[in-house]
Design a protein around this motif. Sequence first.
Motif, PDB file in Angstrom:
ATOM      1  N   ILE A   1      84.269  27.518  28.256  1.00 23.71           N
ATOM      2  CA  ILE A   1      84.085  26.343  27.769  1.00 23.71           C
ATOM      3  C   ILE A   1      82.761  25.463  29.046  1.00 23.71           C
ATOM      4  O   ILE A   1      81.981  24.487  28.452  1.00 23.71           O
ATOM      5  N   PHE A   2      83.324  25.111  29.836  1.00 20.98           N
ATOM      6  CA  PHE A   2      82.453  24.585  31.058  1.00 20.98           C
ATOM      7  C   PHE A   2      81.493  25.002  31.228  1.00 20.98           C
ATOM      8  O   PHE A   2      80.294  24.298  31.510  1.00 20.98           O
ATOM      9  N   HIS A   3      81.287  26.188  31.264  1.00 18.65           N
ATOM     10  CA  HIS A   3      80.255  27.111  31.370  1.00 18.65           C
ATOM     11  C   HIS A   3      78.714  26.837  30.319  1.00 18.65           C
ATOM     12  O   HIS A   3      77.528  26.596  30.814  1.00 18.65           O
ATOM     13  N   VAL A   4      79.472  26.980  28.797  1.00 21.71           N
ATOM     14  CA  VAL A   4      79.149  27.068  27.930  1.00 21.71           C
ATOM     15  C   VAL A   4      78.108  24.929  27.953  1.00 21.71           C
ATOM     16  O   VAL A   4      77.224  25.290  27.256  1.00 21.71           O
ATOM     17  N   ILE A   5      78.924  24.689  27.989  1.00 22.39           N
ATOM     18  CA  ILE A   5      78.374  23.368  27.541  1.00 22.39           C
ATOM     19  C   ILE A   5      77.427  22.567  28.545  1.00 22.39           C
ATOM     20  O   ILE A   5      76.070  22.029  28.810  1.00 22.39           O
ATOM     21  N   GLU A   6      77.604  23.065  30.004  1.00 21.04           N
ATOM     22  CA  GLU A   6      76.670  23.446  31.597  1.00 21.04           C
ATOM     23  C   GLU A   6      75.233  23.755  30.762  1.00 21.04           C
ATOM     24  O   GLU A   6      74.542  23.220  30.905  1.00 21.04           O
TER      25      GLU A   6
ATOM     26  N   ILE B   1      75.853  19.983  19.714  1.00 22.60           N
ATOM     27  CA  ILE B   1      76.288  21.296  20.281  1.00 22.60           C
ATOM     28  C   ILE B   1      77.165  22.068  19.924  1.00 22.60           C
ATOM     29  O   ILE B   1      78.850  21.245  19.252  1.00 22.60           O
ATOM     30  N   VAL B   2      77.416  23.165  19.615  1.00 20.65           N
ATOM     31  CA  VAL B   2      79.233  23.893  18.527  1.00 20.65           C
ATOM     32  C   VAL B   2      79.242  24.267  20.037  1.00 20.65           C
ATOM     33  O   VAL B   2      79.179  25.624  20.856  1.00 20.65           O
ATOM     34  N   LEU B   3      80.668  24.121  19.833  1.00 16.50           N
ATOM     35  CA  LEU B   3      81.498  25.315  20.561  1.00 16.50           C
ATOM     36  C   LEU B   3      82.661  25.623  19.894  1.00 16.50           C
ATOM     37  O   LEU B   3      83.166  25.358  19.342  1.00 16.50           O
TER      38      LEU B   3
ATOM     39  N   THR C   1      79.284  34.903  20.397  1.00 19.95           N
ATOM     40  CA  THR C   1      78.767  33.356  21.458  1.00 19.95           C
ATOM     41  C   THR C   1      79.616  32.491  21.656  1.00 19.95           C
ATOM     42  O   THR C   1      80.558  32.780  20.614  1.00 19.95           O
ATOM     43  N   LEU C   2      79.825  31.599  22.471  1.00 23.40           N
ATOM     44  CA  LEU C   2      80.333  30.634  23.052  1.00 23.40           C
ATOM     45  C   LEU C   2      79.640  29.579  22.709  1.00 23.40           C
ATOM     46  O   LEU C   2      80.373  27.798  22.969  1.00 23.40           O
ATOM     47  N   GLY C   3      78.727  29.394  22.097  1.00 22.44           N
ATOM     48  CA  GLY C   3      78.050  27.557  22.196  1.00 22.44           C
ATOM     49  C   GLY C   3      76.952  28.119  21.654  1.00 22.44           C
ATOM     50  O   GLY C   3      76.077  28.738  21.992  1.00 22.44           O
ATOM     51  N   THR C   4      76.330  26.538  21.267  1.00 22.06           N
ATOM     52  CA  THR C   4      75.111  26.702  20.489  1.00 22.06           C
ATOM     53  C   THR C   4      74.552  25.759  20.609  1.00 22.06           C
ATOM     54  O   THR C   4      75.245  24.358  21.031  1.00 22.06           O
ATOM     55  N   ALA C   5      73.562  25.183  21.053  1.00 28.84           N
ATOM     56  CA  ALA C   5      72.742  23.444  21.362  1.00 28.84           C
ATOM     57  C   ALA C   5      71.358  23.980  20.084  1.00 28.84           C
ATOM     58  O   ALA C   5      70.409  24.961  19.967  1.00 28.84           O
ATOM     59  N   GLU C   6      71.541  22.837  19.089  1.00 28.94           N
ATOM     60  CA  GLU C   6      70.097  23.195  18.292  1.00 28.94           C
ATOM     61  C   GLU C   6      69.543  21.328  18.683  1.00 28.94           C
ATOM     62  O   GLU C   6      69.599  19.796  18.223  1.00 28.94           O
TER      63      GLU C   6
ATOM     64  N   ILE D   1      80.172  19.753  18.014  1.00 29.10           N
ATOM     65  CA  ILE D   1      81.120  20.478  16.814  1.00 29.10           C
ATOM     66  C   ILE D   1      82.062  22.113  17.560  1.00 29.10           C
ATOM     67  O   ILE D   1      81.436  22.057  18.059  1.00 29.10           O
ATOM     68  N   LEU D   2      83.164  21.341  16.630  1.00 28.81           N
ATOM     69  CA  LEU D   2      84.326  22.660  16.895  1.00 28.81           C
ATOM     70  C   LEU D   2      84.709  23.650  16.111  1.00 28.81           C
ATOM     71  O   LEU D   2      84.660  23.270  15.432  1.00 28.81           O
ATOM     72  N   CYS D   3      84.884  25.559  17.194  1.00 31.06           N
ATOM     73  CA  CYS D   3      85.265  26.358  15.978  1.00 31.06           C
ATOM     74  C   CYS D   3      86.699  26.603  16.700  1.00 31.06           C
ATOM     75  O   CYS D   3      86.843  26.764  17.917  1.00 31.06           O
ATOM     76  N   GLY D   4      87.612  27.156  16.319  1.00 30.88           N
ATOM     77  CA  GLY D   4      88.501  27.123  16.657  1.00 30.88           C
ATOM     78  C   GLY D   4      88.490  28.670  17.220  1.00 30.88           C
ATOM     79  O   GLY D   4      88.857  29.272  18.413  1.00 30.88           O
TER      80      GLY D   4
END
Length: 302
Positions: A167-172, A140-142, A130-135, A115-118
């Motif tokens: 963004i890479f930090h968050v998704i990893e 994953i919300v970026l 908050t730059l990212g979350t996972a459920e 899910i993308l947020c601007g």
Amino acid sequence: MQHKTYCWLLAILLLAACSKKDDLSGIEDISGLGGDTWTQTQLDTWLYDTLVVPYNIEVRYKWDQFEFELDKTLVPPDESMVIPSMEAVKKVWIDTYVAEAGSTFFIRYSPKFIILCGSASWNTESGTVTLGTAEGGRKIVLYNINNFRTKESDGYQPSDSENVKQIFHVIEHEFGHILHQNILYPATWKDISTGHYTSNWNNVSDADANREGFISAYAMSGYDDDFVETISLMLVNGKAGFDNLVNSIPEGTTTSGMTQAQAQAALRAKETAVVNYFKSAWNMDFYSLQTRTRTAVEQLLY
């Protein structure tokens, strides 16, 4: 008698509320309440061909407030930023894991929705962002997609690289959570920094956290986040970046009594634990994955 009269009056009011004779044709359609349709664009086709077909990952960029916290002021993603950001995520995260562990592994454990947020999501009470979350390992919300730039982007400056790497930090980081939720890290991980975790991590600088044996301030928030922060930053910053962090810890003793040697030993112990975990749990060479990931980051940013 009064009760009976009240019930009759209520019934009359309800019946009068919406008569069959009322003309509703002039009411403006309100989108976002379900059942909305739109024509697929080249962006939708690209996302389908690039992520849905090969990896069963759906990217949602059309705004849905219910995907986020309702008490936050957020900005929808700029559609022009969707392909550049997702193309970069594919190169840095998807392609490297697939090359190292195979597509079967990645499809099985990767989240099914991104899910993308601007904008970023600011937490006013704690002063954090908050730059990212996972459920549940499925979504994953970026955040902060609208500020994404690479060296091919207009207006990109080398100084932007730290912001872009988020963004890479968050998704990893979030994928690290998915991995350890499927196969837990060894219990000995909790022995490395016992007594040094804190709920006030947001008041600690990354440099001070390094002096306490943590790869970042956020890693001090608990065992799980320490583990995935170590994975994430070791991958994104590469072996040389991690070595430089460890070797640059200054001499002296912190207020908690941690010496330079102890902090460096803690970080090296965590490095070894991560490497061993990837080998024993997933049969992956972490250093090879790290090299692939860092190479992809450098190709995009430097």
